[in-house]
Design a protein around this motif. Structure first.
Motif, PDB file in Angstrom:
ATOM      1  N   THR A  48       0.829  -1.204   0.000  1.00 49.61           N
ATOM      2  CA  THR A  48       0.000   0.000   0.000  1.00 49.61           C
ATOM      3  C   THR A  48       0.862   1.252   0.000  1.00 49.61           C
ATOM      4  OG1 THR A  48      -1.734  -1.180   1.200  1.00 49.61           O
ATOM      5  CG2 THR A  48      -1.826   1.224   1.225  1.00 49.61           C
ATOM      6  N   ALA A  52       0.747   3.886  -3.004  1.00 46.60           N
ATOM      7  CA  ALA A  52       0.370   5.252  -2.654  1.00 46.60           C
ATOM      8  C   ALA A  52       1.396   6.260  -3.162  1.00 46.60           C
ATOM      9  CB  ALA A  52       0.200   5.380  -1.139  1.00 46.60           C
ATOM     10  N   ASP A  86      -8.342  11.805  -5.434  1.00 48.59           N
ATOM     11  CA  ASP A  86      -7.497  10.610  -5.386  1.00 48.59           C
ATOM     12  C   ASP A  86      -6.165  10.899  -4.699  1.00 48.59           C
ATOM     13  OD1 ASP A  86      -9.377   9.035  -6.626  1.00 48.59           O
ATOM     14  OD2 ASP A  86      -8.590   9.388  -8.639  1.00 48.59           O
ATOM     15  N   LEU A  90      -4.854   8.960  -1.364  1.00 54.60           N
ATOM     16  CA  LEU A  90      -3.555   8.289  -1.333  1.00 54.60           C
ATOM     17  C   LEU A  90      -2.651   8.880  -0.254  1.00 54.60           C
ATOM     18  CD1 LEU A  90      -2.947   7.952  -5.169  1.00 54.60           C
ATOM     19  CD2 LEU A  90      -3.403   6.092  -3.562  1.00 54.60           C
ATOM     20  N   ASN A  93      -3.672   7.215   2.931  1.00 56.48           N
ATOM     21  CA  ASN A  93      -3.168   5.841   2.937  1.00 56.48           C
ATOM     22  C   ASN A  93      -1.663   5.806   3.133  1.00 56.48           C
ATOM     23  OD1 ASN A  93      -5.213   3.515   2.145  1.00 56.48           O
ATOM     24  ND2 ASN A  93      -5.870   5.355   1.065  1.00 56.48           N
ATOM     25  N   PHE A  94      -0.959   6.775   2.562  1.00 55.57           N
ATOM     26  CA  PHE A  94       0.494   6.861   2.742  1.00 55.57           C
ATOM     27  C   PHE A  94       0.849   7.077   4.213  1.00 55.57           C
ATOM     28  CE2 PHE A  94       4.208   9.696   3.001  1.00 55.57           C
ATOM     29  CZ  PHE A  94       5.172   8.881   2.420  1.00 55.57           C
ATOM     30  N   SER A  97       0.010   3.957   6.234  1.00 54.88           N
ATOM     31  CA  SER A  97       0.980   2.884   6.023  1.00 54.88           C
ATOM     32  C   SER A  97       2.269   3.146   6.792  1.00 54.88           C
ATOM     33  CB  SER A  97       1.272   2.739   4.527  1.00 54.88           C
ATOM     34  OG  SER A  97       0.105   2.416   3.809  1.00 54.88           O
ATOM     35  N   TYR A 124     -12.784   9.537  -0.291  1.00 53.90           N
ATOM     36  CA  TYR A 124     -13.443   8.460  -1.034  1.00 53.90           C
ATOM     37  C   TYR A 124     -14.795   8.915  -1.564  1.00 53.90           C
ATOM     38  CZ  TYR A 124     -15.503   3.895  -2.080  1.00 53.90           C
ATOM     39  OH  TYR A 124     -16.113   2.838  -2.712  1.00 53.90           O
ATOM     40  N   SER A 279      -8.345  -0.103  -2.951  1.00 53.62           N
ATOM     41  CA  SER A 279      -8.776   1.277  -3.163  1.00 53.62           C
ATOM     42  C   SER A 279      -7.598   2.165  -3.556  1.00 53.62           C
ATOM     43  CB  SER A 279      -9.443   1.814  -1.897  1.00 53.62           C
ATOM     44  OG  SER A 279      -8.547   1.797  -0.798  1.00 53.62           O
ATOM     45  N   CYS A 280      -6.404   1.870  -3.021  1.00 50.26           N
ATOM     46  CA  CYS A 280      -5.209   2.598  -3.453  1.00 50.26           C
ATOM     47  C   CYS A 280      -4.885   2.309  -4.915  1.00 50.26           C
ATOM     48  CB  CYS A 280      -4.023   2.226  -2.571  1.00 50.26           C
ATOM     49  SG  CYS A 280      -3.982   3.061  -0.987  1.00 50.26           S
ATOM     50  N   SER A 283      -7.166   4.464  -7.093  1.00 44.62           N
ATOM     51  CA  SER A 283      -6.743   5.865  -7.196  1.00 44.62           C
ATOM     52  C   SER A 283      -5.438   6.013  -7.968  1.00 44.62           C
ATOM     53  CB  SER A 283      -6.585   6.463  -5.789  1.00 44.62           C
ATOM     54  OG  SER A 283      -7.811   6.437  -5.101  1.00 44.62           O
ATOM     55  N   CYS A 284      -4.581   5.001  -7.881  1.00 47.41           N
ATOM     56  CA  CYS A 284      -3.314   5.043  -8.612  1.00 47.41           C
ATOM     57  C   CYS A 284      -3.504   4.750 -10.096  1.00 47.41           C
ATOM     58  CB  CYS A 284      -2.341   4.037  -7.993  1.00 47.41           C
ATOM     59  SG  CYS A 284      -0.749   3.901  -8.813  1.00 47.41           S
TER      60      CYS A 284
END
Length: 349
Positions: A48, A52, A86, A90, A93-94, A97, A124, A279-280, A283-284
Motif C-alpha cells: 500500500t 500510494a 485521489d 492516497l 493511505n500513505f 501505512s 473516497y 482502493s489505493c 486511485s493510482c
C-alpha cells in the motif's frame, strides 16, 4: 459491549464506530512480530505504501498539467478535481501505512484514528462523486447531444465540483461530530442515522454511476444510431471499470460494517487492509489510464501533456487526422498562393 484482547486490554465492540483494523500485529521484546497474519499485514502495508507513492506522483502530474499547463474544458475540470480527491485519499493511505510499518502499535491513538477515518471517508466520497458526475456528463452528451452542445450552462462543471466538495465535507463533519464527539454522551442513535445516510448517499452515487455507464455502452455498441467510440469515452469507461473491481469493495464494506456488525477476523485477519490496498490501486490507476489511452497507437515519443490532451479528446482518430490534414492542406495552399503572388510581383517589376 467490550471484549478482552490478547494483551489484556479491552476493545470496544460498538458498531457505530468502525475500526481501521480489528487487530494490529504486536512486537515482542526481541523485536519480532507475532500475532495472527502479522507477516501478511506487514506485506500489505508495504505494498500500500508503494502504490500510494506511485499514485501520488501520477495524480500530482495530472494536477500540474490540468491546473497550470492546459486549457480547462468541461471534462478537464472534473478530471482535475478527481485527481485532487485521489491524491488526498492516497496521502491518507500513505500516512496510515507509515504509521503501521514504523510503529506497529497495538492500538492507534484516538486522535490519529479520527483523523484517518475522516480523511478516508471525505476523499473516497468525493472521488466517487466526481466519477459519477463525469459518467453522467458523458451520458448526457450521448443521449441528448443537441441540448448538451447548445443549451448546457457554461459553468456547470465548476458549480457541480464545488457542490460535491461541500457535500463531502459536510457529511464528514456531521459524521465525525455525531460519531466521535457526541458518542461520548451515549447518543449513538444519531451516529447510526449518519452512517445510514452516508451509506445511502454512496449507494445513490453507485446507481448513478452504473446507470449512466450502462447507457453509454448501449449507445455505443447497440442500435442503428451508434455513436463513435472516442478516446474520451474509452478513458471514462476504463476508469469506471477499474473502480468497480478495486474501489467499490471498500464502499460496500463500509456500508455493511455500519448497518450490520461484521467481525473481520471471521472473514480474514487482513481483509480490511486488502480493501484499502485495492482502493489505493483504484486511485493510482486513473493517471495510468489517462496516459495509456493517450499513448495508444502512438509510436513517436511525446510529452505527458500531449498524451493527456489526446486521452481527453472527444473526437475519433480519423476526425483528428482529417482535421490535421485539412489544416496542412490549407497552410500549403496559402503558401503556394503567396509564392505565386510574389512571382507575379517580381515579373511586373
Amino acid at each position: 459491549m467490550e471484549e478482552m484482547t490478547t494483551n489484556g486490554e479491552f476493545l470496544s465492540k460498538d458498531t457505530t464506530i468502525p475500526a481501521l483494523k480489528t487487530e494490529v500485529p504486536n512486537i515482542s521484546e526481541d523485536g519480532h512480530l507475532h500475532g495472527p497474519c502479522a507477516l501478511e499485514e506487514l506485506i500489505l502495508n508495504s505494498l500500500t505504501f508503494i502504490v500510494a507513492v506511485v499514485g501520488m506522483a501520477g495524480n500530482a502530474a495530472v494536477l500540474w498539467l490540468l491546473g497550470f499547463r492546459m486549457r480547462r474544458k468541461a471534462i478537464s475540470v472534473y478530471i482535475l478535481n478527481l485527481a485532487a480527491a485521489d491524491f488526498l485519499f492516497l496521502c491518507f493511505n500513505f500516512l496510515n501505512s507509515i504509521q503501521d510499518i514504523t510503529s506497529l502499535i497495538t492500538h492507534i491513538h484516538s486522535h490519529l484514528f479520527n483523523f484517518f477515518s475522516s480523511g478516508f471517508f471525505c476523499s473516497y466520497t468525493a472521488s466517487l462523486s466526481f466519477l459519477s458526475a463525469i459518467s453522467l456528463e458523458r451520458c448526457l452528451s450521448v443521449v441528448c447531444p443537441i441540448w448538451y452542445r447548445c443549451r448546457r450552462p457554461r459553468h456547470t462543471s465548476i458549480f457541480v465540483c464545488l457542490l460535491i466538495w461541500a457535500l463531502s465535507l459536510l457529511l464528514t463533519i456531521l459524521r465525525s461530530y455525531h460519531c466521535i464527539v457526541m458518542n461520548s454522551l451515549h447518543l449513538s442513535n444519531w451516529c447510526l442515522r449518519m452512517h445510514s445516510f452516508s451509506a445511502g448517499y454512496l449507494t445513490l452515487l453507485l446507481v448513478a454511476l452504473s446507470g449512466s455507464s450502462l447507457a453509454i455502452i448501449i449507445k455505443m455498441f447497440c442500435g442503428s444510431g451508434r455513436m463513435p467510440m472516442t478516446r474520451l469515452y474509452v478513458t471514462v469507461l476504463l476508469t469506471v471499470l477499474v473502480f468497480i473491481f478495486c474501489g467499490l469493495p471498500y464502499g460496500i464494506r463500509y456500508s455493511l460494517k455500519n448497518w450490520f456488525y461484521v467481525n473481520d477476523q471471521n472473514i480474514s485477519c487482513f481483509f480490511f487492509l486488502l480493501l484499502f490496498f485495492l482502493s489505493c490501486v483504484n486511485s493510482c490507476a486513473n493517471p495510468i489510464i489517462y496516459f495509456f489511452v493517450g499513448s495508444f497507437r502512438q509510436q513517436r515519443r511525446k510529452t505527458l501533456k500531449w498524451f493527456l490532451q489526446r486521452a481527453l479528446q472527444d473526437t475519433t482518430d480519423d476526425e483528428c487526422v482529417g482535421s490535421v490534414s485539412r489544416g496542412a492542406l490549407e497552410m500549403s495552399g496559402n503558401k503556394e498562393a503567396e509564392k505565386s503572388s510574389d512571382d507575379q510581383l517580381l515579373s511586373w517589376s
